[in-house]
Scaffold this motif. Structure first.
Motif, PDB file in Angstrom:
ATOM      1  N   ASN A 164      43.002  46.817  40.537  1.00 30.99           N
ATOM      2  CA  ASN A 164      41.900  46.178  40.904  1.00 30.99           C
ATOM      3  C   ASN A 164      40.716  46.365  39.474  1.00 30.99           C
ATOM      4  OD1 ASN A 164      43.062  46.319  43.611  1.00 30.99           O
ATOM      5  ND2 ASN A 164      41.333  44.909  43.946  1.00 30.99           N
ATOM      6  N   SER A 210      45.013  40.685  46.009  1.00 24.45           N
ATOM      7  CA  SER A 210      45.453  39.746  44.896  1.00 24.45           C
ATOM      8  C   SER A 210      45.983  38.414  45.564  1.00 24.45           C
ATOM      9  CB  SER A 210      46.306  40.134  43.639  1.00 24.45           C
ATOM     10  OG  SER A 210      46.643  38.900  43.193  1.00 24.45           O
ATOM     11  N   TYR A 220      41.553  37.733  42.943  1.00 22.39           N
ATOM     12  CA  TYR A 220      41.585  38.427  44.038  1.00 22.39           C
ATOM     13  C   TYR A 220      40.923  37.594  45.151  1.00 22.39           C
ATOM     14  CZ  TYR A 220      42.650  42.284  40.919  1.00 22.39           C
ATOM     15  OH  TYR A 220      43.122  42.944  39.876  1.00 22.39           O
ATOM     16  N   LYS A 224      44.017  50.751  43.869  1.00 22.15           N
ATOM     17  CA  LYS A 224      42.851  49.848  43.773  1.00 22.15           C
ATOM     18  C   LYS A 224      42.417  50.275  42.038  1.00 22.15           C
ATOM     19  CE  LYS A 224      38.157  49.926  45.549  1.00 22.15           C
ATOM     20  NZ  LYS A 224      37.250  50.404  44.433  1.00 22.15           N
TER      21      LYS A 224
END
Length: 493
Positions: free
Chosen positions: A316, A28, A7, A312
């Motif tokens: 993530n 990313s 990221y 997210k």
């Protein structure tokens, strides 16, 4: 995460909480995240700077409309200068499943827009039914213009704001060695000279290009809030608000008399076509639909917050956890001698983490299994980031797309496809596609990975494999992502 970087926060050594508090998403820099800017969020925002972007889009469309009247048959130079825009790939959001390069706004979009400005868009800017003009009107008219084109157009007009937004962040939080000055083309349109102007900005620098951060509150995922499918599905809800008695009667008649008579023999495509004919005959319906959506404007913000949070969470939070497990508990990131060994062993490591180390949890979102194969493919692409191999999606190998092409030189190639067991075309894909891909890509090695989330899906796969004589095939890897782990699926292939 050590030296493994996924990221913006990883590459620039900055706490992701700083990015979060700034209002941006932690993109990313390996692959686009599946988000895009929705023009309705610009229109609906309380922020003046967002509303300004929406007004600039409308002003430019009105300029194009004026030029379309002067040039019914536009010169090629006019199309190139005023209608063609590249994808703003530096945002690292969008629809690319490999890297961050999309197609941008090509000739088909340009000609569709030019024609629309002379016909259905003729009264653009003079609407009396809706609160405002909307760019999305174009996708309501033509099925050729989808969310990707609307998003690319919108992002090009949001680019100036994004450049300033990112410059402020870079100046405040990044080291000078992490940034460079870039002369960015097509930043602002000069109506006096009728040309696009460039401008210089101080921006984060990565892999030979600049990076743009995007505020979370501009983003959505599945489709624009105003979209063609939603319009067709909501025709019945729109009808009561139509003031024109003739149009209201014909629309009600369509539902009361036309559809029921043909319901059994009409496919969804045929129903959509019938609805499209009705809309083409009465284009005012489009404005009533837009008015209907304007009255539900609070939903747009709510949907945006929800889907951005889901992206997210999946790409993530959960993906970072998957990467951590792979790094600490397996040899996933150790390079193997050839593309097949590396691809196959990585699939097996992933299978082990999912089945034996509770990794299956990372493939659920809000308690439900992921439904998009594209999500699965993006996750696989992202966990390949620390490889010496060349990892690409096979966009066009002559016979259609395959998920990934893993290569180490032109003579060492392996194909990998990821599928969900819920895919209705799985049997046909297993029967035909892999052999086609082998032949078209000049490789005799291909791996098929199938993820299943319940016993019924497992039984479906077993039946298909038995019917096709593929039961026990080494290159077909099934991954058990059932959340109770005590099931008939303990017998794995």
């Amino acid at each position: 995460m050590g030296d493994l970087k996924l990221y913006f926060s990883d590459f620039f050594g900055i706490d992701e909480d700083i990015i979060e508090s700034y209002g941006a998403i932690n993109i990313s820099l390996i692959n686009d995240l599946p988000l895009f800017i929705d023009p309705f969020l610009l229109f609906n925002s309380e922020k003046e700077e967002y509303q300004k972007i929406h007004k600039e889009i409308i002003a430019y469309l009105l300029f194009l409309q004026e030029q379309a009247e002067k040039y019914p048959q536009p010169p090629s130079g006019m199309i190139a200068s005023w209608y063609l825009f590249p994808e703003v790939k530096q945002t690292w959001i969008g629809f690319s499943l490999d890297g961050n390069s999309g197609r941008g706004l090509g000739m088909k979009f340009a000609l569709t827009l030019h024609k629309g400005l002379q016909t259905i868009f003729k009264d653009f800017g003079k609407e009396t039914i809706t609160k405002s003009s909307h760019l999305e009107k174009l996708c309501l008219i033509s099925p050729l213009v989808g969310r990707d084109k609307i998003s690319d157009f919108t992002t090009n007009f949001a680019k100036k704001y994004l450049l300033e937004y990112t410059t402020t962040f870079a100046s405040e939080y990044l080291n000078p060695c992490q940034c460079k000055k870039f002369n960015v083309p097509k930043v602002e349109f000069n109506y006096a000279t009728m040309t696009w102007m460039s401008k210089e900005y101080y921006l984060p620098y990565f892999d030979g290009d600049y990076i743009l951060l995007t505020p979370r509150d501009l983003l959505t995922r599945d489709d624009t809030f105003i979209n063609r499918t939603d319009m067709i599905n909501n025709l019945q809800n729109i009808a009561p608000s139509i003031e024109d008695a003739t149009i209201r009667f014909e629309l009600n008649n369509y539902f009361i008399n036309v559809l029921p008579k043909k319901k059994k023999e009409m496919s969804k495509t045929e129903k959509d076509k019938a609805a499209s004919i009705l809309i083409r005959e009465h284009p005012e319906i489009i404005d009533y639909y837009i008015k209907y959506k304007e009255e539900k404007e609070e939903e747009a913000t709510s949907i945006s917050k929800q889907v951005v949070q889901e992206v997210k969470q999946l790409f993530n939070t959960q993906l970072q956890e998957l990467t951590r497990i792979l790094l600490e508990k397996t040899d996933f990131y150790k390079t193997k001698p050839n593309s097949y060994d590396e691809a196959y062993n990585r699939v097996l490591f992933l299978k082990s983490v999912i089945e034996d180390m509770d990794g299956y949890r990372l493939f659920y979102l809000n308690g439900k299994p992921i439904k998009r194969e594209s999500d699965l493919q993006i996750m696989y692409r992202l966990v390949w980031f620390a490889s010496e191999m060349d990892v690409n999606r096979e966009v066009n190998n002559g016979r259609g797309p395959v998920d990934f092409k893993i290569s180490k030189g032109s003579k060492d190639t392996t194909l990998v496809e990821f599928k969900l067991a819920s895919n209705s075309k799985l049997k046909n894909n297993l029967a035909k596609q892999v052999d086609i891909y082998k032949k078209a890509s000049n490789t005799d090695r291909a791996i098929k990975v199938i993820l299943y989330f319940n016993d019924n899906e497992y039984k479906k796969i077993s039946t298909i494999l038995n019917e096709l004589g593929l039961q026990g095939c080494k290159d077909i890897v099934l991954i058990d992502a059932i959340d109770n782990k005590v099931s008939a699926s303990n017998v794995k292939i």
